[in-house]
Motif scaffolding. Structure first.
Motif, PDB file in Angstrom:
ATOM      1  N   GLU A 195       0.838  -1.210   0.000  1.00  0.00           N
ATOM      2  CA  GLU A 195       0.000   0.000   0.000  1.00  0.00           C
ATOM      3  C   GLU A 195       0.866   1.249   0.000  1.00  0.00           C
ATOM      4  N   PHE A 196       2.073   1.161   0.589  1.00  0.00           N
ATOM      5  CA  PHE A 196       2.994   2.294   0.557  1.00  0.00           C
ATOM      6  C   PHE A 196       3.496   2.527  -0.868  1.00  0.00           C
ATOM      7  N   THR A 197       3.802   1.439  -1.590  1.00  0.00           N
ATOM      8  CA  THR A 197       4.261   1.579  -2.977  1.00  0.00           C
ATOM      9  C   THR A 197       3.193   2.267  -3.807  1.00  0.00           C
ATOM     10  N   ALA A 208       7.518   1.358   8.649  1.00  0.00           N
ATOM     11  CA  ALA A 208       6.295   0.640   9.028  1.00  0.00           C
ATOM     12  C   ALA A 208       6.347  -0.842   8.666  1.00  0.00           C
ATOM     13  N   ASP A 209       7.131  -1.214   7.672  1.00  0.00           N
ATOM     14  CA  ASP A 209       7.296  -2.599   7.227  1.00  0.00           C
ATOM     15  C   ASP A 209       5.966  -3.250   6.845  1.00  0.00           C
ATOM     16  N   PRO A 210       5.258  -2.712   5.853  1.00  0.00           N
ATOM     17  CA  PRO A 210       3.953  -3.266   5.476  1.00  0.00           C
ATOM     18  C   PRO A 210       4.082  -4.583   4.720  1.00  0.00           C
ATOM     19  N   GLU A 211       2.992  -5.316   4.677  1.00  0.00           N
ATOM     20  CA  GLU A 211       2.913  -6.532   3.884  1.00  0.00           C
ATOM     21  C   GLU A 211       2.619  -6.188   2.430  1.00  0.00           C
ATOM     22  N   LEU A 212       2.721  -7.190   1.561  1.00  0.00           N
ATOM     23  CA  LEU A 212       2.356  -6.993   0.161  1.00  0.00           C
ATOM     24  C   LEU A 212       0.868  -6.727   0.041  1.00  0.00           C
ATOM     25  N   ALA A 213       0.518  -5.838  -0.878  1.00  0.00           N
ATOM     26  CA  ALA A 213      -0.888  -5.649  -1.230  1.00  0.00           C
ATOM     27  C   ALA A 213      -1.345  -6.856  -2.040  1.00  0.00           C
ATOM     28  N   GLU A 214      -2.648  -6.961  -2.285  1.00  0.00           N
ATOM     29  CA  GLU A 214      -3.154  -8.090  -3.066  1.00  0.00           C
ATOM     30  C   GLU A 214      -2.488  -8.129  -4.438  1.00  0.00           C
ATOM     31  N   LEU A 242      17.593 -15.906  -1.233  1.00  0.00           N
ATOM     32  CA  LEU A 242      17.843 -14.969  -0.140  1.00  0.00           C
ATOM     33  C   LEU A 242      16.804 -13.855  -0.170  1.00  0.00           C
ATOM     34  N   THR A 243      16.475 -13.330   0.999  1.00  0.00           N
ATOM     35  CA  THR A 243      15.564 -12.179   1.060  1.00  0.00           C
ATOM     36  C   THR A 243      16.117 -11.169   2.049  1.00  0.00           C
ATOM     37  N   SER A 244      15.641  -9.949   1.949  1.00  0.00           N
ATOM     38  CA  SER A 244      15.934  -8.982   2.993  1.00  0.00           C
ATOM     39  C   SER A 244      15.115  -9.355   4.229  1.00  0.00           C
ATOM     40  N   ALA A 245      15.299  -8.621   5.312  1.00  0.00           N
ATOM     41  CA  ALA A 245      14.563  -8.905   6.540  1.00  0.00           C
ATOM     42  C   ALA A 245      13.191  -8.254   6.550  1.00  0.00           C
ATOM     43  N   LEU A 246      12.856  -7.448   5.553  1.00  0.00           N
ATOM     44  CA  LEU A 246      11.584  -6.742   5.524  1.00  0.00           C
ATOM     45  C   LEU A 246      10.482  -7.642   4.985  1.00  0.00           C
ATOM     46  N   THR A 247       9.276  -7.455   5.494  1.00  0.00           N
ATOM     47  CA  THR A 247       8.169  -8.378   5.242  1.00  0.00           C
ATOM     48  C   THR A 247       7.877  -8.542   3.757  1.00  0.00           C
ATOM     49  N   ARG A 248       7.832  -7.453   3.022  1.00  0.00           N
ATOM     50  CA  ARG A 248       7.454  -7.523   1.605  1.00  0.00           C
ATOM     51  C   ARG A 248       8.452  -8.342   0.795  1.00  0.00           C
ATOM     52  N   GLN A 273      17.141   1.082   2.019  1.00  0.00           N
ATOM     53  CA  GLN A 273      17.788   2.179   2.734  1.00  0.00           C
ATOM     54  C   GLN A 273      16.869   2.682   3.842  1.00  0.00           C
ATOM     55  N   SER A 274      17.443   3.067   4.958  1.00  0.00           N
ATOM     56  CA  SER A 274      16.672   3.687   6.031  1.00  0.00           C
ATOM     57  C   SER A 274      16.541   5.173   5.738  1.00  0.00           C
ATOM     58  N   PHE A 275      15.283   5.663   5.744  1.00  0.00           N
ATOM     59  CA  PHE A 275      15.035   7.074   5.454  1.00  0.00           C
ATOM     60  C   PHE A 275      14.772   7.883   6.721  1.00  0.00           C
ATOM     61  N   GLY A 276      15.019   7.270   7.884  1.00  0.00           N
ATOM     62  CA  GLY A 276      14.939   8.005   9.135  1.00  0.00           C
ATOM     63  C   GLY A 276      13.589   8.670   9.361  1.00  0.00           C
ATOM     64  N   ASP A 277      13.612   9.952   9.662  1.00  0.00           N
ATOM     65  CA  ASP A 277      12.371  10.665   9.978  1.00  0.00           C
ATOM     66  C   ASP A 277      11.452  10.833   8.772  1.00  0.00           C
ATOM     67  N   TRP A 278      11.920  10.469   7.597  1.00  0.00           N
ATOM     68  CA  TRP A 278      11.059  10.537   6.405  1.00  0.00           C
ATOM     69  C   TRP A 278      10.370   9.212   6.091  1.00  0.00           C
ATOM     70  N   ASP A 279      10.640   8.155   6.821  1.00  0.00           N
ATOM     71  CA  ASP A 279       9.966   6.893   6.559  1.00  0.00           C
ATOM     72  C   ASP A 279       8.458   7.076   6.679  1.00  0.00           C
ATOM     73  N   GLY A 280       7.757   6.672   5.639  1.00  0.00           N
ATOM     74  CA  GLY A 280       6.304   6.804   5.601  1.00  0.00           C
ATOM     75  C   GLY A 280       5.819   8.082   4.947  1.00  0.00           C
ATOM     76  N   ALA A 281       6.720   9.029   4.675  1.00  0.00           N
ATOM     77  CA  ALA A 281       6.309  10.295   4.073  1.00  0.00           C
ATOM     78  C   ALA A 281       5.953  10.103   2.604  1.00  0.00           C
TER      79      ALA A 281
END
Length: 394
Positions: A195-197, A208-214, A242-248, A273-281
């Motif tokens: 949903e973030f994408t 937030a580490d969201p799951e995949l959308a449908e 191999l995968t990253s540690a993020l849910t998606r 990449q970590s976007f710090g205080d901009w994560d979710g913006a």
């Protein structure tokens, strides 16, 4: 009228594998004029590697002499294996030849782009004596490169002798010889959409580490089928996912692993990449209220948001993850994110930070590389999304 050219190529190995060398020449097929001769040592290699090297040298000579335009090039070799593989009738199964076959095919395409065409023909060894003699010069440690003015070749002239280009003596050593055996294929897959994408929101490591959308789940299943089909067309060797540690990424990797019948492993250095205080913006909000900082985040490799990481920090950990993946050998499929995939391509292609954003990596796109122990890397394709035809696009 198109110009008809003959490329005669050969290679040999004394020991197979052993001391190896190749030879190639280019003739005018109509007049018999000798146009170019090539030979060189290869150190320790197999017959097949040497034969492919001769083919590459002959095709490269056609291009170097600017003879490809409107030329009908017939390659004649006594290697049934090379001829059948280049004609597309036999698969290239051995890893030590895959890179050379891809390189030869790229030279064929260059000839075709120049307006010429290339045909492959097997001939008995007795009819390939000139190229065989040149390959023996290569095995003897001689490097030969001579371009002729087009005079008819003297059939009684020695293959190597007076009037040739200066000879470079090469010390053969297995320690300094490029290694073509034991390559690792890496297939990079970006995760499916969340949903973030879909909302064009930043979502990095620590967010937030969201799951995949449908739609993202459908994309992941399609990508899994595409990876399975890709590996079925070759000899993949041992397969690792191999995968990253993020849910998606873990969800995308799980679909691929299930299709391949293996268990996925997590390597957190493949995280976005970590976007710090901009994560979710939302990107639209940042473009309006923080334009200068947004431009700096994209253009300055050392700039990081508070609590986040810079591009240079990201590239360092991804480089370590890539090295670990390659060390596994066989075929390694990595489910990761846009920026890490861009970092890998920038690293292997030598792309600077200013141009990294020119690389497209769509959700669940496939990118494939082949990496050899001698440091050679070949990018087979980038951003393949053919498996997404018929699916809604994000």
């Amino acid at each position: 009228m198109p110009r008809a050219l003959l490329v005669e190529a050969d290679g040999g190995s004394r020991g197979n594998p052993g001391v190896a060398g190749y030879g190639a020449l280019v003739r005018d097929a109509t007049t018999g004029a000798l146009l170019a001769e090539r030979a060189a040592p290869l150190g320790r290699a197999s017959n097949n590697v040497a034969e492919y090297s001769g083919l590459i040298a002959g095709l490269q000579a056609v291009l170097d002499l600017e003879l490809a335009g409107d030329a009908e090039v017939t390659v004649r070799m006594d290697s049934k294996l090379v001829v059948e593989q280049m004609a597309g009738r036999w698969k290239v199964k051995h890893q030590d030849m895959r890179r050379l076959a891809l390189q030869a095919r790229d030279l064929v395409r260059q000839v075709e782009w120049a307006g010429g065409q290339v045909d492959f023909r097997w001939i008995p060894r007795a009819d390939n004596a000139a190229a065989d003699a040149l390959s023996n010069d290569g095995m003897d440690g001689h490097t030969v490169r001579r371009d002729h003015g087009g005079a008819p070749a003297d059939p009684d002239a020695p293959a190597f002798g007076e009037g040739w280009a200066p000879v470079a003596e090469v010390v053969l050593s297995t320690e300094t010889t490029p290694t073509l055996e034991g390559s690792c294929r890496v297939v990079l897959v970006r995760h499916g959409v969340t949903e973030f994408t879909l909302a064009r929101r930043l979502d990095g490591r620590g967010g937030a580490d969201p799951e995949l959308a449908e739609l993202g789940l459908e994309q992941a299943r399609a990508a899994a089928g595409a990876v399975r089909d890709l590996l079925a067309r070759s000899e993949p060797g041992p397969v690792t996912v191999l995968t990253s540690a993020l849910t998606r990424a873990q969800q995308t990797g799980a679909e691929i692993a299930a299709a391949l019948g293996v268990e996925p492993s997590v390597d957190a250095d493949w995280d976005e990449q970590s976007f710090g205080d901009w994560d979710g913006a939302a990107m639209s909000e940042l473009a309006q209220g923080h334009r200068d900082e947004l431009v700096r985040l994209r253009s300055d490799p050392d700039y990081a948001r508070p609590g986040g990481e810079s591009h240079r920090q990201l590239a360092a950990r991804v480089s370590d993850a890539f090295a670990r993946a390659v060390a596994r050998g066989g075929t390694v499929v990595v489910a990761s994110h846009r920026k890490p995939l861009m970092c890998v391509l920038a690293q292997v292609l030598g792309i600077d930070h200013e141009r990294i954003w020119s690389i497209a990596t769509a959700p669940t796109s496939l990118t494939a590389l082949e990496v050899w122990p001698d440091g050679g890397v070949q990018v087979a394709f980038v951003n393949d999304v053919h498996h997404l035809q018929g699916l809604e696009t994000a």
